[in-house]
Design a protein around this motif. Sequence first.
Motif, PDB file in Angstrom:
ATOM      1  N   ALA B  21       0.831  -1.201   0.000  1.00 37.65           N
ATOM      2  CA  ALA B  21       0.000   0.000   0.000  1.00 37.65           C
ATOM      3  C   ALA B  21       0.867   1.253   0.000  1.00 37.65           C
ATOM      4  N   THR B  22       1.977   1.206   0.735  1.00 40.92           N
ATOM      5  CA  THR B  22       2.861   2.367   0.768  1.00 40.92           C
ATOM      6  C   THR B  22       3.503   2.607  -0.595  1.00 40.92           C
ATOM      7  N   VAL B  23       3.879   1.518  -1.242  1.00 40.61           N
ATOM      8  CA  VAL B  23       4.424   1.663  -2.597  1.00 40.61           C
ATOM      9  C   VAL B  23       3.374   2.268  -3.520  1.00 40.61           C
ATOM     10  N   PHE B  24       2.159   1.780  -3.423  1.00 40.79           N
ATOM     11  CA  PHE B  24       1.045   2.302  -4.214  1.00 40.79           C
ATOM     12  C   PHE B  24       0.871   3.805  -3.962  1.00 40.79           C
ATOM     13  N   LEU B  25       1.008   4.179  -2.683  1.00 37.51           N
ATOM     14  CA  LEU B  25       0.827   5.567  -2.296  1.00 37.51           C
ATOM     15  C   LEU B  25       1.931   6.450  -2.872  1.00 37.51           C
ATOM     16  N   LEU B  26       3.167   5.951  -2.789  1.00 34.95           N
ATOM     17  CA  LEU B  26       4.299   6.781  -3.186  1.00 34.95           C
ATOM     18  C   LEU B  26       4.559   6.754  -4.685  1.00 34.95           C
ATOM     19  N   LEU B  27       4.073   5.669  -5.353  1.00 28.50           N
ATOM     20  CA  LEU B  27       4.401   5.483  -6.772  1.00 28.50           C
ATOM     21  C   LEU B  27       4.139   6.733  -7.616  1.00 28.50           C
ATOM     22  N   PRO B  28       2.935   7.299  -7.596  1.00 33.23           N
ATOM     23  CA  PRO B  28       2.694   8.450  -8.468  1.00 33.23           C
ATOM     24  C   PRO B  28       3.566   9.649  -8.118  1.00 33.23           C
ATOM     25  N   VAL B  29       3.857   9.806  -6.811  1.00 34.42           N
ATOM     26  CA  VAL B  29       4.654  10.956  -6.395  1.00 34.42           C
ATOM     27  C   VAL B  29       6.084  10.809  -6.904  1.00 34.42           C
ATOM     28  N   LEU B  30       6.668   9.622  -6.675  1.00 35.26           N
ATOM     29  CA  LEU B  30       8.036   9.396  -7.127  1.00 35.26           C
ATOM     30  C   LEU B  30       8.110   9.419  -8.652  1.00 35.26           C
ATOM     31  N   PHE B  31       7.109   8.784  -9.270  1.00 31.35           N
ATOM     32  CA  PHE B  31       7.127   8.667 -10.722  1.00 31.35           C
ATOM     33  C   PHE B  31       7.084  10.027 -11.411  1.00 31.35           C
ATOM     34  N   VAL B  32       6.253  10.903 -10.886  1.00 38.75           N
ATOM     35  CA  VAL B  32       6.073  12.183 -11.567  1.00 38.75           C
ATOM     36  C   VAL B  32       7.367  13.005 -11.478  1.00 38.75           C
ATOM     37  N   VAL B  33       8.093  12.835 -10.378  1.00 34.55           N
ATOM     38  CA  VAL B  33       9.387  13.529 -10.258  1.00 34.55           C
ATOM     39  C   VAL B  33      10.358  12.979 -11.292  1.00 34.55           C
ATOM     40  N   LEU B  34      10.405  11.647 -11.369  1.00 31.74           N
ATOM     41  CA  LEU B  34      11.277  10.993 -12.351  1.00 31.74           C
ATOM     42  C   LEU B  34      10.925  11.435 -13.768  1.00 31.74           C
ATOM     43  N   HIS B  35       9.631  11.441 -14.042  1.00 31.01           N
ATOM     44  CA  HIS B  35       9.149  11.755 -15.383  1.00 31.01           C
ATOM     45  C   HIS B  35       9.499  13.188 -15.788  1.00 31.01           C
ATOM     46  N   SER B  36       9.575  14.072 -14.791  1.00 30.09           N
ATOM     47  CA  SER B  36       9.836  15.474 -15.122  1.00 30.09           C
ATOM     48  C   SER B  36      11.254  15.665 -15.666  1.00 30.09           C
ATOM     49  N   PHE B  37      12.125  14.691 -15.403  1.00 28.56           N
ATOM     50  CA  PHE B  37      13.493  14.795 -15.919  1.00 28.56           C
ATOM     51  C   PHE B  37      13.680  13.977 -17.193  1.00 28.56           C
ATOM     52  N   SER B  38      12.580  13.493 -17.750  1.00 23.38           N
ATOM     53  CA  SER B  38      12.668  12.641 -18.934  1.00 23.38           C
ATOM     54  C   SER B  38      13.176  13.445 -20.133  1.00 23.38           C
ATOM     55  N   PRO B  39      14.090  12.846 -20.907  1.00 23.03           N
ATOM     56  CA  PRO B  39      14.561  13.561 -22.105  1.00 23.03           C
ATOM     57  C   PRO B  39      13.562  13.454 -23.257  1.00 23.03           C
ATOM     58  N   THR B  40      12.608  12.541 -23.124  1.00 24.11           N
ATOM     59  CA  THR B  40      11.658  12.360 -24.223  1.00 24.11           C
ATOM     60  C   THR B  40      10.291  12.909 -23.828  1.00 24.11           C
ATOM     61  N   ARG B  41       9.541  13.213 -24.874  1.00 16.03           N
ATOM     62  CA  ARG B  41       8.218  13.767 -24.683  1.00 16.03           C
ATOM     63  C   ARG B  41       7.273  12.730 -24.054  1.00 16.03           C
ATOM     64  N   TYR B  42       7.440  11.461 -24.509  1.00 14.29           N
ATOM     65  CA  TYR B  42       6.584  10.403 -24.004  1.00 14.29           C
ATOM     66  C   TYR B  42       7.348   9.558 -23.010  1.00 14.29           C
ATOM     67  N   PHE B  43       6.600   8.850 -22.190  1.00 17.78           N
ATOM     68  CA  PHE B  43       7.238   8.017 -21.184  1.00 17.78           C
ATOM     69  C   PHE B  43       8.006   6.872 -21.841  1.00 17.78           C
ATOM     70  N   GLN B  44       9.215   6.676 -21.370  1.00 12.85           N
ATOM     71  CA  GLN B  44       9.983   5.529 -21.867  1.00 12.85           C
ATOM     72  C   GLN B  44      10.687   4.874 -20.704  1.00 12.85           C
ATOM     73  N   TRP B  45      10.820   3.565 -20.792  1.00 17.92           N
ATOM     74  CA  TRP B  45      11.501   2.845 -19.720  1.00 17.92           C
ATOM     75  C   TRP B  45      12.481   1.862 -20.328  1.00 17.92           C
ATOM     76  N   PRO B  46      13.693   1.761 -19.869  1.00 14.24           N
ATOM     77  CA  PRO B  46      14.285   2.636 -18.843  1.00 14.24           C
ATOM     78  C   PRO B  46      14.512   4.047 -19.372  1.00 14.24           C
ATOM     79  N   PRO B  47      14.647   5.038 -18.504  1.00 22.71           N
ATOM     80  CA  PRO B  47      14.817   6.428 -18.963  1.00 22.71           C
ATOM     81  C   PRO B  47      16.018   6.543 -19.885  1.00 22.71           C
TER      82      PRO B  47
END
Lengths: 285, 268, 359
Positions: B21-47
């Motif tokens: 549940a904690t991972v579920f809670l934190l996932l969007p928060v952590l993800f959005v921070v990570l995503h903000s540093f993405s070099p691409t317009r769309y989500f890609q994994w691995p960055p």
Amino acid sequence: MAKTSDRSKYLISPALLIASFIVVAYGYFALTSFFPKGPPGTQFVGTPTLDNYWRVLGSGSNQAVLFSTLGASFLISLITIAVAVPMAMVIVRAKREWVGNLIMLAIAVTFLSGGVTRAYSWLILLGNRGLINLGLTNSGIVDAPIRFLYNWSGVGISITHYLLPFAVFTLIGAVRNLNPSVEEAARSLGASRTTTFWRITMPMLLPGLMVTLVLVYSIALASFLFPMLLGGGKVRMIANQIYDRMFVEYDIPYAAATAVVFLVSAFASIWLISFVAKKIEKAVS
Amino acid sequence: MFRRDLEGRFGITVSLLAAVATVFLLLPVLFVVLHSFSPTRYFQWPPQGFSLEWHLNFYSSSMFMDAAKNSFLMALIVTPLSLVIGIPASYALVRSSFKGKAVIQQIILSPLIIPGVVTGVSLLSLLSAAGMNIGLFGLCLGMLVFALPFAIRALSANLLGLDPRIEEAARNLGAGPFRTFFAIVLPQLKSGILAASVFVFVEALDNFSIAVFLSNDSTKVLPVAAYQYIKDFDDPTVAAMATALIVMSIILVAFLEKVMGFQKSLRL
Amino acid sequence: METLKSSTLQLRQLTKKYNNFEAVRDLDLNVPSGSLLTLLGPSGCGKSTVLRMIAGFLNVTSGEILVDGKDISRVEPNFRDIGMVFQNYALFPHMTVESNVAFGLKMRGVAKHEQAERVRDALAMVQMTHLADRYPSQLSGGQQQRVALARAVVIKPKLLLLDEPLGALDRHLREGLQSELRDLQRQLGITSILVTHDQDEALYLSDYIAVMNGGCIEQLDTPIALYDRPQTEFVARFLGVPNIFASTVVASSSSEVTVSLGGQNIIVPTDTGKTVGSSCKISVRPSHIEVARSEDPRQGVTAVIKSAHELGERIVYHCEVADLKIEANAPRISSSERFAVGQSVKLVLDPAHTVLLRD
């Protein structure tokens, strides 16, 4: 009673001003619902009528939106509580205090980071090529990506996430108030931890669970942003309907009637939940 | 404290569920921070690397900067106002009894229960019927109506925890009602005022359902700007905004923790 | 600290009504200058209401509160000049000990240097000088109590009100502070009103005790008189007298009545004449009943011992006369004669401490 309080009641005056503004605003809006729509630039014209209510109540699609809002909110609330209970248990009872503090910190940061942030994040996470689907397909759990967006699943996940901090905060108090010696008594009488949890802890927790249920249900009912962003027009809750009637159809009386019906059914359903909750509590104790 | 029942198979199950549940809670928060540093317009994994493009985009966008200015201006007006109204109101609600108190309390707190959309649309409808230009005034008024209950709730909780005899002691020692309020009550309300300020500030900044009705192009606030941007563009600029808000909320949590312990503040 | 100019307090026809409920009814009370009077009674008897009216936290429905002959019942609490020690002390949590004590002086506009001097003296008086910079949350209960006392008396009030001042402390600490409180009050000579439900505390501290019940004073007396001769059944029960007997008057004269106790006649001195045949109630403490051999020539009641327990300093006998149960105590010293269970004995009631209760 006390001398000092004889005059301290006047301190309410500024808030009273706000309160009367609220009453006038809600009252005027409710009044609007009894009139036909006016020409552009006006809100309503003509003589009082119940037409707007017939429009709201009479159409099958309106009824569908109303009932899906109520039903989905209830289901989402139940899921939220199921997720929140272990968190609250660990926060209150984890032997290492930092574990509880860490979860609290996660909740606080999530809570304060705001709704738009979280809605946006879920929008990207849940996309067909988002992190969740990539993880699921890469690990071979599913063959094709699951569609989360523009249906209830994505909306439900994001609303659950939004409700979770509220649920945990409320449940922490309830778990804290449990008398552990009752559980210890059950254990000493031969009950396993699992049996103790289901037979002793949960029934004692029931009043707290019911309070939490009513709280998160009423927040879920008001969902607006999440269905708007993650539902992409396909999933609509009543708040979205009201918005559309206001800004797409420019029909303020229709929006007002929708809002009145919404409020009445919301309060009725909350009352029903509390009523059933009391019955269940009585039956258990 | 009873800290033994999280052992054994049952305890491990509960702990595991809480961890998920904690991972579920934190996932969007952590993800959005990570995503903000993405070099691409769309989500890609691995960055595919690391880029500040979207942050630069956010901070150089006049739309977002104006919205941020509006948001903070509005929050900075609404927060002190809700304290100035909320502190005396809470004192009256907690300490004195008068006719209609319960009704008044219900009305003031009603925006907590009534969906934001209904509150927003009602206020919009009334203000425009009164022929008022909504503007900053309307926005602040709407947000005040919405945020005041948060202030009153936090302040009342604090006040309920104060022993009224302490105020009586001050009166007994010769302090008048005003002196008692300022010298005795107010200092004891510090944590409530702090919690109320943080809640009101955050709620005012974050609120979408009322702001969407009461803000126009010149008073557009951040959540509304973000919503419109998400609809029109498909790039992580909003993730950069989210990162800024998350950093701010971490700072607020740290601040609350330092001043009063955030667990306590959240309980209010 | 010098002795304060002490005031008198008079309550005249003091009444407090809440809607239809009379919390205090037509209360009259005189507190002589310099004395400590206790309002004693169970919760809900109105004792706290009286105290809060004197302090000014409750409006008086009717009646007068006279301090040195002047009615203060309409004066705002901050102008009454009455010191008060609150239940749980009500120290200002955001101020140091020193600032707490100085608060009342500050409100009175006392000059800075005099403030400092008087605070110093007051803290020295309660032996708290070394903790002047602490905050209340850093103090123990007993220390908080001392600060509260210093804060109340430093303003040289006309009266000192004590609302269950020792109620929150544990027994051991309470006894120590009781004697300090008593010494301090005597030394300052300040007219004081104490409210408590603890009879031991009241008996120890008070010059006078007013036992309250249902908003009225049941009995006003010195501690010894109250202990030995409770005048009503309520007072006797509240003060823990186990022997309260229902009885009938057999004979009556101007100075005594003869009553029947389990079929045997007992003479009880009283100046309230009673008609023969009327029912009455008798109270006597177990320590005022001597257990003697049945052949003892003195007036008494012949009874059978049902149980005997040696408890600390006393031997407790439970006896029976007909269907009447009587408890009697004897000192547990080697010279006391021990009586066995089942033995027939004579119970000799001390006439000076056997009371015909008022109806």
